[in-house]
Design a protein around this motif. Structure first.
Motif, PDB file in Angstrom:
ATOM      1  N   THR A 181       1.000  -0.838  -0.093  1.00  9.87           N
ATOM      2  CA  THR A 181      -0.015  -0.072   0.334  1.00  9.87           C
ATOM      3  C   THR A 181       0.963   1.368   0.480  1.00  9.87           C
ATOM      4  O   THR A 181       0.694   2.158  -0.798  1.00  9.87           O
ATOM      5  N   SER A 182       1.850   1.266   0.999  1.00  9.86           N
ATOM      6  CA  SER A 182       2.527   2.547   0.520  1.00  9.86           C
ATOM      7  C   SER A 182       3.501   2.789  -0.719  1.00  9.86           C
ATOM      8  O   SER A 182       3.637   3.998  -0.710  1.00  9.86           O
ATOM      9  N   ASP A 183       3.831   1.763  -0.956  1.00 12.50           N
ATOM     10  CA  ASP A 183       4.799   1.819  -2.313  1.00 12.50           C
ATOM     11  C   ASP A 183       3.591   2.242  -3.315  1.00 12.50           C
ATOM     12  O   ASP A 183       4.036   3.585  -4.458  1.00 12.50           O
ATOM     13  N   VAL A 184       1.759   1.979  -3.505  1.00 15.39           N
ATOM     14  CA  VAL A 184       1.406   2.520  -4.134  1.00 15.39           C
ATOM     15  C   VAL A 184       1.078   3.786  -3.921  1.00 15.39           C
ATOM     16  O   VAL A 184       1.077   4.906  -4.660  1.00 15.39           O
ATOM     17  N   GLU A 185       0.866   3.713  -2.673  1.00 16.30           N
ATOM     18  CA  GLU A 185       1.001   5.974  -2.622  1.00 16.30           C
ATOM     19  C   GLU A 185       1.976   6.513  -2.700  1.00 16.30           C
ATOM     20  O   GLU A 185       1.695   8.135  -3.451  1.00 16.30           O
ATOM     21  N   THR A 186       3.279   5.803  -3.158  1.00 18.41           N
ATOM     22  CA  THR A 186       4.651   6.716  -3.281  1.00 18.41           C
ATOM     23  C   THR A 186       4.130   7.353  -4.608  1.00 18.41           C
ATOM     24  O   THR A 186       4.507   8.149  -5.274  1.00 18.41           O
ATOM     25  N   ALA A 187       4.534   5.781  -5.203  1.00 19.61           N
ATOM     26  CA  ALA A 187       4.338   5.799  -7.229  1.00 19.61           C
ATOM     27  C   ALA A 187       3.045   6.672  -7.224  1.00 19.61           C
ATOM     28  O   ALA A 187       2.987   8.326  -8.069  1.00 19.61           O
ATOM     29  N   PHE A 188       1.705   6.908  -6.403  1.00 18.60           N
ATOM     30  CA  PHE A 188       0.489   8.045  -6.845  1.00 18.60           C
ATOM     31  C   PHE A 188       0.990   9.840  -7.054  1.00 18.60           C
ATOM     32  O   PHE A 188       0.859  10.138  -7.545  1.00 18.60           O
ATOM     33  N   ARG A 189       1.266   9.463  -5.639  1.00 20.18           N
ATOM     34  CA  ARG A 189       1.930  11.470  -4.985  1.00 20.18           C
ATOM     35  C   ARG A 189       2.955  11.545  -6.511  1.00 20.18           C
ATOM     36  O   ARG A 189       3.089  12.479  -6.378  1.00 20.18           O
ATOM     37  N   THR A 190       3.981  10.140  -6.882  1.00 21.78           N
ATOM     38  CA  THR A 190       5.032  10.746  -8.018  1.00 21.78           C
ATOM     39  C   THR A 190       4.740  10.905  -9.137  1.00 21.78           C
ATOM     40  O   THR A 190       4.794  12.324  -9.320  1.00 21.78           O
TER      41      THR A 190
END
Length: 668
Positions: free
Chosen positions: A582-591
């Motif tokens: 989940t955190s990886d997805v959120e990081t990719a989303f914010r980027t």
């Protein structure tokens, strides 16, 4: 002198000497030079003066036998009279008695090593006579040494001596001596026939062939025999052809280069125009009235973009014959260059020809063979999701535009619209409207946010974004097919001019069309926000961007696993993220969401779109509840069918996705 061996030959040397010796025959002897000669003879043997005059007239009139007899009579009365010795030598040589003639000239030098005697001996040594005698190089070198000594004694004041040095230096290929003599002639005797004649050769040696021909024609106007002038002009033109084989085609080459220069200027103009329009678009989006829902305030900008895109599209096709010509000329030039240097890399040349020929074939094919555009995914029947169809129609009514005619569902997360029909039908708003819905975006998609995204897509219809764009679509499609053909054929090489043109033009065209697309997207966003509010729009936008990341990760992982295990795919739409992902997805989303908008973007970046949306005064309709999956009567059957569609695609069955076709100028 490296350009023409004719100027090294003795044949030309004989021509020069013949010209030099023929001057007395075509003009009277200079009285100023003859007077001292006759005065000297008057002192020595007064009775021999008239006989000497008659002998000289016979020499000048080619009556050498009589001249020989008369000069001998003069020498009986004045045995050491040097002019008579020299002229007797000339007459003897003219009759073929070279040794006797040279001996007479040498006798004059032995009596007195004067400038005239030295020049006379030099002339005697190389004179051809009536048997076209050609002296060896050693004798020519001896004659040159004598001529130089003569010139030194006269301080370079005698044109005949300088002309002789020029002739002999030329015959021996002593360029420095030749240029020195001709330079002195130009400085001291600029108007003489011989000066122009030799200057013509000097110009030719320096590859100024046009200047050489001008000098020859000037010499001809001053008395040079027309036949000899024509011979030299022919030799110069032959040298020009050898030095510049393409010279005769220069006017065509210049015309072609002019066309290429104008064409390149046009490319530069398109690039600058695209950059300028892109800057204006960004400024317009930021500064314009955010409540201008129809985009009326951008009418002139949109019209300008439409004209620029149309011109850029047409320019692509105008460029095709120029690029083909450049490929042909470039290939031919390289082949010719290898022949000139004498080193021919056969394998490289064969590859070059095949790459060039293949590129021309692919370009021609892309122009004449039209690709059939297949619709995406599959049709969503109204019975499968009647409430979804009802919502789609309701949104059309809210937007006050004609509803879509067909919904097509694709396996991915894309959402877009386009129109089918002729360009005339589209301009008259009679085209068949199609909505693309990516099933990969449905998971967790709220109906309220989904409705706002639908409003955005309908905004493209209401703003008539899908009515045009045929030129842009066709050009982009042709470029993509041409690029694919070149890559598949291995023609995407560094020395393939056509491929580099394609890359450059795609870059320019992309900048132009993407700038227009960003304006369309911003205006469509306003339609969505005005009707359903900034919050719903932002939620829908964020969901689509995030879900693309999620679905791509889940689907790719399952596909890789299934292929490795040689098993069937699981239902891709039932997959869930692990907690640690989940955190990886959120990081990719914010980027992705927070990045700045770039010139290659078809849409403004997510954060910019939300920021602009918050400026719009909106929400004329109430929020609704529910999820998109609620619209489907049998979600399990539907998702299994979409998973199977993906599996068929992955395992080799043909499937055209949204990105490959480039359909919809409007985008997401």
């Amino acid at each position: 002198m490296k350009w023409n061996q004719l100027f090294y030959s003795f044949g030309l040397l004989v021509l020069f000497v013949a010209i030099s010796l023929s001057q007395p025959q075509v003009r009277e002897r200079d009285p100023a030079k003859e007077a001292p000669v006759l005065q000297e003879l008057q002192k020595i043997a007064p009775k021999a003066v008239d006989l000497f005059k008659t002998a000289t007239q016979n020499l000048d009139n080619d009556n050498e036998e009589e001249a020989i007899r008369q000069y001998n009579e003069v020498l009986k009365q004045a045995p050491n009279f040097e002019p008579a010795l020299r002229r007797l030598g000339y007459a003897l040589i003219a009759t073929g008695k070279h040794a006797e003639g040279i001996a007479m000239a040498q006798k004059a030098v032995d009596f007195h090593r004067s400038a005239d005697n030295l020049l006379g001996l030099s002339v005697a040594i190389v004179s051809p006579g009536n048997d076209n005698y050609l002296p060896p190089d050693s004798e020519i070198m001896r004659a040159l040494t004598l001529a130089k000594e003569s010139s030194k004694l006269s301080n370079g004041s005698d044109s005949d001596t300088l002309g002789m040095i020029a002739q002999l230096s030329l015959a021996l290929n002593k360029i420095e001596d030749f240029n020195s003599a001709v330079g002195q002639m130009q400085a001291g005797f600029p108007d003489l026939v011989q000066t122009h004649y030799f200057y013509a050769i000097r110009h030719a040696d320096q590859r100024d062939f046009d200047g050489a021909i001008v000098e020859v024609k000037t010499a001809e106007t001053q008395g040079l025999d027309s036949e000899e002038a024509n011979r030299l002009i022919a030799a110069i033109e032959k040298g020009k052809d050898e030095a510049y084989p393409l010279a005769k085609y220069l006017k065509y080459i210049y015309a072609f280069l002019g066309v290429v220069a104008l064409w390149m200027l046009g490319l530069l103009g398109l690039f600058v125009g695209g950059k300028s329009m892109s800057a204006k678009t960004l400024k317009a989006i930021e500064k314009s009235d955010p409540d201008d829902i129809t985009g009326g305030g951008h009418t002139s900008l949109k019209a300008a973009y439409r004209r620029l895109i149309t011109f850029a599209g047409l320019y692509y096709y105008i460029s095709q014959p120029i690029v083909v010509a450049l490929v042909i000329v470039g290939t031919a030039t390289l082949v010719y260059g290898f022949f000139l240097i004498g080193r021919i890399p056969i394998a490289f040349l064969i590859g070059l020809v095949f790459v060039g020929g293949g590129s021309i074939f692919f370009m021609f094919k892309s122009l004449v063979v039209r690709q059939k555009v297949e619709d995406l995914g599959r049709v969503l029947d109204q019975a499968e999701a009647p409430e979804l169809w009802e919502l789609v129609r309701t949104v059309a009514g809210d937007i006050n535009t004609r509803p879509i005619d067909e919904i097509r569902v694709t396996p991915g997360v894309e959402m877009a619209v386009y129109e089918r029909g002729s360009w005339r039908q589209k301009l008259q708003d009679k085209g068949e409207r199609v909505l693309i819905l990516g099933a990969g975006s449905f998971d967790g998609f709220s109906t309220n946010a989904f409705r706002a995204v639908l409003a955005h897509e309908y905004g493209h219809f209401s703003n008539r974004d899908t009515a045009g764009g045929d030129v842009a679509f066709r050009v982009n499609s042709d470029m993509m097919r041409l690029a694919e053909a070149m890559v598949n054929a291995g023609s995407n090489t560094y020395h393939n001019l056509a491929f580099h043109f394609l890359r450059l033009y795609h870059f320019i065209f992309r900048r132009i069309t993407h700038g227009a697309s960003r304006l369309q997207e911003a205006l469509a966003d306003r339609v969505a926000v005005h009707n359903y509010g900034a919050a719903a729009f932002a939620e829908g936008l964020e969901h689509v961007i995030r879900q693309k990341i999620v679905f791509d990760r889940l689907a790719n992982a399952e596909i890789s696993s299934a292929l490795a295990a040689r098993r069937k795919f699981e239902n891709l739409y039932d997959l869930k993220l692990e907690d640690d992902s989940t955190s990886d997805v959120e990081t990719a989303f914010r980027t992705e969401f927070d990045r700045p908008t770039g010139e290659d973007d078809t849409h403004p970046a997510g954060a910019d779109r939300v920021r602009l949306a918050q400026k719009v005064e909106g929400q004329t309709h109430e929020n609704i509840k529910g999820l998109v999956w609620d619209f489907f009567a049998d979600r399990d059957e539907f998702t299994k069918g979409m998973s199977l569609l993906i599996e068929k695609q992955i395992r080799g069955e043909r499937y055209s996705n949204y990105h490959d076709t480039g359909i919809s100028e409007a985008g997401n």
